[in-house]
Design a protein around this motif. Structure first.
Motif, PDB file in Angstrom:
ATOM      1  N   VAL A 161       0.929  -1.183  -0.030  1.00  0.00           N
ATOM      2  CA  VAL A 161      -0.069  -0.020  -0.105  1.00  0.00           C
ATOM      3  C   VAL A 161       0.894   1.259  -0.074  1.00  0.00           C
ATOM      4  N   VAL A 162       2.064   1.219   0.764  1.00  0.00           N
ATOM      5  CA  VAL A 162       2.806   2.433   0.995  1.00  0.00           C
ATOM      6  C   VAL A 162       3.483   2.639  -0.514  1.00  0.00           C
ATOM      7  N   ASN A 163       3.923   1.372  -1.229  1.00  0.00           N
ATOM      8  CA  ASN A 163       4.508   1.571  -2.404  1.00  0.00           C
ATOM      9  C   ASN A 163       3.677   2.233  -3.427  1.00  0.00           C
ATOM     10  N   PHE A 164       2.276   1.672  -3.334  1.00  0.00           N
ATOM     11  CA  PHE A 164       1.356   2.254  -4.298  1.00  0.00           C
ATOM     12  C   PHE A 164       1.308   3.803  -4.149  1.00  0.00           C
ATOM     13  N   ILE A 165       1.028   4.121  -2.923  1.00  0.00           N
ATOM     14  CA  ILE A 165       0.795   5.675  -2.615  1.00  0.00           C
ATOM     15  C   ILE A 165       2.153   6.580  -3.048  1.00  0.00           C
TER      16      ILE A 165
END
Length: 275
Positions: free
Chosen positions: A86-90
């Motif tokens: 999720v952090v990588n996506f944002i």
């Protein structure tokens, strides 16, 4: 004497190395500060002999600010069991937006959750002040997230609100300084963003008028930014919350622009600035 000379040389080398490390650290700190506040504000803080730099504030009378919100990202995040993913996506998405701030010379004010806020105004916020550039920046944000979603096979888009007006900028925090914007403009901006249709950029009447005036003054073709007035007697968020047009100082508009037209305009603008 030889021992004393060698010892003195070692001390000089150690001192030189320490000074280099200090200077390198200062450069790192200054660079980090430019990520948290406008470069000219950082310069003001460095040049302030009174020690009152933390009280610096600026009234911007011609600010154009965009705020985006990711649609579908909360659902995407809830379906992922790996927080790192999720952090990588944002990070990927905001990285795309960061690239656009460079393209349009827009200052990134801050991110709040999955909201991204950026814009232009008089110095010291930004050197350039082009309402049209901020609007085109907003349109390209929508385009960038749509392209990211197709590439990733995800169902995420964004909505953007843009407003023009007066806003106060100032440094917040005694230790961890951040430069924030305050005032009615930010409240109006939140309503414009929240009530914008998914995948669209909604601008206020004040923003539309100042962009049209800029286009007229600079001889920019009308199709670079096309405005369509919103239908309906009220503005409604995706959650069903109702807002009156009076809250955003008048009717609102959806702005459109073809990618090829935007790129041609920006190339011509860069070429003109370089000549």
């Amino acid at each position: 004497n030889a021992f004393i000379s060698q010892n003195a040389e070692r001390m000089l080398r150690a001192r030189f190395k320490a000074m280099g490390e200090i200077q390198d650290m200062q450069r790192r700190i200054e660079y980090a500060m430019t990520l948290l506040m406008p470069e000219k504000v950082v310069q003001e803080m460095k040049n302030d002999p009174s020690g009152m730099a933390g009280l610096l504030s600026h009234l911007y009378r011609r600010a154009t600010i965009a705020q985006s919100d990711l649609v579908g990202f909360t659902k995407l995040a809830s379906q992922r069991h790996n927080p790192e993913e999720v952090v990588n996506f944002i990070s990927e998405i905001f990285g795309l937006f960061d690239d656009l701030t460079d393209k349009y010379s827009v200052y990134k004010v801050e991110t709040i959750g999955d909201a991204y806020i950026a814009g232009q105004a008089e110095p010291p916020l930004t050197d350039k002040n082009s309402p049209l550039s901020v609007v085109l920046f907003g349109i390209d944000m929508v385009r960038a997230i749509n392209k990211w979603s197709r590439k990733r096979g995800e169902n995420v888009s964004c909505r953007v609100g843009v407003h023009h007006g007066t806003v106060l900028g100032g440094i917040v925090g005694n230790v961890n300084h951040r430069y924030h914007l305050f005032g009615e403009l930010t409240t109006i901006l939140e309503v414009l963003e929240a009530t914008a249709p998914e995948g669209k950029v909604q601008v206020s009447q004040a923003c539309k008028l100042v962009v049209e005036q800029q286009m007229q003054d600079e001889g920019v073709q009308a199709h670079v930014a096309l405005f369509e007035e919103r239908a309906g007697d009220q503005l409604v968020t995706s959650k069903g919350e109702i807002h009156e047009y009076e809250e955003v100082k008048g009717r609102t508009f959806i702005v459109k622009s073809w990618a090829s037209v935007r790129n041609a305009y920006m190339k011509a603008k860069v070429a003109k600035a370089a000549s």
